[in-house]
Motif scaffolding. Sequence first.
Motif, PDB file in Angstrom:
ATOM      1  N   GLY A 225       0.797  -1.219   0.000  1.00  0.00           N
ATOM      2  CA  GLY A 225       0.000   0.000   0.000  1.00  0.00           C
ATOM      3  C   GLY A 225       0.824   1.261   0.000  1.00  0.00           C
ATOM      4  O   GLY A 225       0.256   2.359   0.060  1.00  0.00           O
ATOM      5  N   LEU A 226       2.153   1.125  -0.030  1.00  0.00           N
ATOM      6  CA  LEU A 226       3.027   2.296  -0.047  1.00  0.00           C
ATOM      7  C   LEU A 226       3.252   2.799  -1.466  1.00  0.00           C
ATOM      8  O   LEU A 226       3.157   4.000  -1.732  1.00  0.00           O
ATOM      9  CB  LEU A 226       4.362   1.949   0.620  1.00  0.00           C
ATOM     10  N   GLN A 227       3.573   1.893  -2.385  1.00  0.00           N
ATOM     11  CA  GLN A 227       3.716   2.289  -3.786  1.00  0.00           C
ATOM     12  C   GLN A 227       2.364   2.442  -4.471  1.00  0.00           C
ATOM     13  O   GLN A 227       2.136   3.354  -5.251  1.00  0.00           O
ATOM     14  CB  GLN A 227       4.570   1.265  -4.551  1.00  0.00           C
ATOM     15  N   ASP A 228       1.457   1.518  -4.168  1.00  0.00           N
ATOM     16  CA  ASP A 228       0.123   1.551  -4.769  1.00  0.00           C
ATOM     17  C   ASP A 228      -0.904   1.576  -3.632  1.00  0.00           C
ATOM     18  O   ASP A 228      -1.175   0.540  -2.995  1.00  0.00           O
ATOM     19  CB  ASP A 228      -0.096   0.320  -5.649  1.00  0.00           C
ATOM     20  N   PRO A 229      -1.458   2.744  -3.295  1.00  0.00           N
ATOM     21  CA  PRO A 229      -2.417   2.824  -2.177  1.00  0.00           C
ATOM     22  C   PRO A 229      -3.720   2.075  -2.437  1.00  0.00           C
ATOM     23  O   PRO A 229      -4.514   1.886  -1.508  1.00  0.00           O
ATOM     24  CB  PRO A 229      -2.670   4.332  -2.044  1.00  0.00           C
ATOM     25  N   HIS A 230      -3.919   1.601  -3.651  1.00  0.00           N
ATOM     26  CA  HIS A 230      -5.151   0.872  -3.986  1.00  0.00           C
ATOM     27  C   HIS A 230      -4.949  -0.642  -3.943  1.00  0.00           C
ATOM     28  O   HIS A 230      -5.902  -1.382  -4.221  1.00  0.00           O
ATOM     29  CB  HIS A 230      -5.645   1.296  -5.368  1.00  0.00           C
ATOM     30  N   TYR A 231      -3.747  -1.093  -3.654  1.00  0.00           N
ATOM     31  CA  TYR A 231      -3.432  -2.521  -3.514  1.00  0.00           C
ATOM     32  C   TYR A 231      -3.787  -3.326  -4.764  1.00  0.00           C
ATOM     33  O   TYR A 231      -4.160  -4.489  -4.682  1.00  0.00           O
ATOM     34  CB  TYR A 231      -4.150  -3.115  -2.292  1.00  0.00           C
ATOM     35  N   GLY A 232      -3.659  -2.704  -5.932  1.00  0.00           N
ATOM     36  CA  GLY A 232      -3.889  -3.386  -7.191  1.00  0.00           C
ATOM     37  C   GLY A 232      -5.337  -3.528  -7.581  1.00  0.00           C
ATOM     38  O   GLY A 232      -5.628  -4.034  -8.688  1.00  0.00           O
ATOM     39  N   PRO A 238      -5.823  -7.710  -7.714  1.00  0.00           N
ATOM     40  CA  PRO A 238      -6.002  -7.497  -6.268  1.00  0.00           C
ATOM     41  C   PRO A 238      -4.959  -8.243  -5.432  1.00  0.00           C
ATOM     42  O   PRO A 238      -4.417  -9.272  -5.834  1.00  0.00           O
ATOM     43  CB  PRO A 238      -7.399  -8.047  -6.012  1.00  0.00           C
ATOM     44  N   CYS A 239      -4.731  -7.685  -4.237  1.00  0.00           N
ATOM     45  CA  CYS A 239      -3.853  -8.305  -3.240  1.00  0.00           C
ATOM     46  C   CYS A 239      -4.698  -8.846  -2.093  1.00  0.00           C
ATOM     47  O   CYS A 239      -5.731  -8.268  -1.718  1.00  0.00           O
ATOM     48  CB  CYS A 239      -2.845  -7.298  -2.701  1.00  0.00           C
ATOM     49  N   VAL A 240      -4.229  -9.931  -1.518  1.00  0.00           N
ATOM     50  CA  VAL A 240      -4.863 -10.547  -0.362  1.00  0.00           C
ATOM     51  C   VAL A 240      -3.776 -10.845   0.664  1.00  0.00           C
ATOM     52  O   VAL A 240      -2.686 -11.316   0.294  1.00  0.00           O
ATOM     53  CB  VAL A 240      -5.612 -11.837  -0.752  1.00  0.00           C
ATOM     54  N   LEU A 241      -4.047 -10.569   1.937  1.00  0.00           N
ATOM     55  CA  LEU A 241      -3.099 -10.821   3.018  1.00  0.00           C
ATOM     56  C   LEU A 241      -3.495 -12.090   3.753  1.00  0.00           C
ATOM     57  O   LEU A 241      -4.661 -12.274   4.131  1.00  0.00           O
ATOM     58  CB  LEU A 241      -3.077  -9.644   3.991  1.00  0.00           C
ATOM     59  N   LEU A 242      -2.522 -12.972   3.976  1.00  0.00           N
ATOM     60  CA  LEU A 242      -2.744 -14.244   4.683  1.00  0.00           C
ATOM     61  C   LEU A 242      -1.918 -14.252   5.960  1.00  0.00           C
ATOM     62  O   LEU A 242      -0.754 -13.834   5.958  1.00  0.00           O
ATOM     63  CB  LEU A 242      -2.354 -15.423   3.798  1.00  0.00           C
TER      64      LEU A 242
END
Length: 349
Positions: A225-232, A238-242
């Motif tokens: 979220g630092l380079q891309d604040p929209h998380y793709g 899209p990005c997902v956190l596990l």
Amino acid sequence: MDRKLQNMEPSSTEGGAEETLLKNHPPSLPHKVILKHGQELEEEQEELAEHQPLEQEDLNFERWKRRPLPERTLHQKIVDIKTYLWNAETKEFMGRSGKSWSLILLFYTALYVFLAAMFGGCMFCLMWSISPYHPTFNDRVMPPGMTMSPHLEGHEIAFNASDRKSWKKYAKSMDEYLRPYNDGAQEKKNIRCAQDRYFMQDDLEESTERKACQFKRSWLGDCSGLQDPHYGYSQGRPCVLLRMNRILGYLPGQGKPINVTCGVKKGPPEALGEIQFFPKSIFDLKYYPYYGKLRHVNYSAPVVAVRFAGVQYDTHIQVQCKLNGKGIINDSPTDRYLGSVTFSLDVGA
């Protein structure tokens, strides 16, 4: 003359016999017999009376009903209440004397004091026998499960890349989730660990605070979220956190890192496309074991970010991400969160 005299002798003899009978049987005997017969006569008359049919008056049940009490006036009711509360004649309060009230109060005071003491004793024994830092019995620890973010509407991610409103909520959820992992907060609270083994701190005292290794947000690359604040999400990638669930004292992998893999569970396999992992597709051993909230105050659980860089548009698929390693169960038929997490992914243009 002699014959006449002889004829008269039996009569005198009979008279003597009668006198003898009268002497032997006193005159009271016939009286008793009369009384006895009279009593039997009275009993027979009572039995006949019992078997006689009821008169019409006896069948009138209205006369046997209880008559209603006269309605009491309000003044009489108030007087009765005052008398019940305090009877000046008998010196009773609410129907009891002072001695009776004293005995009741003494009994209930002793009862509740005993119950309070028993409860306090049980709580003291319980708190004395357990530790606030670790469970007393920890011999049946289940393998860890896995959670994901964003997790808003169940395990479903559906949006259109060109519609900001459809994916803004997912980006906001990711921001809140990663706030504790900001680089400044991690450098201030935790230490940098370089080893690739378990960070054991069992030699310290039980109440001593344990140190925790840093896990910086910047390590998540394109999913930080630092380079891309929209998380793709604005690009349809899209990005997902596990994250693996925390279990106090658990050493995952039995000395080897736990690996993460993702694949299509339902739908065309080619629709998922390229998958990227940040910082790596493993959970490093240096973040384990976990010593609990009281001792591991600043602990930050490691995160694996997954980016679906080549997912096909307008294709509904179910994605399953699994933990892989020794001692890990990821195919339980009864617990779908044990060692894996499944979510649906539907990306539109």
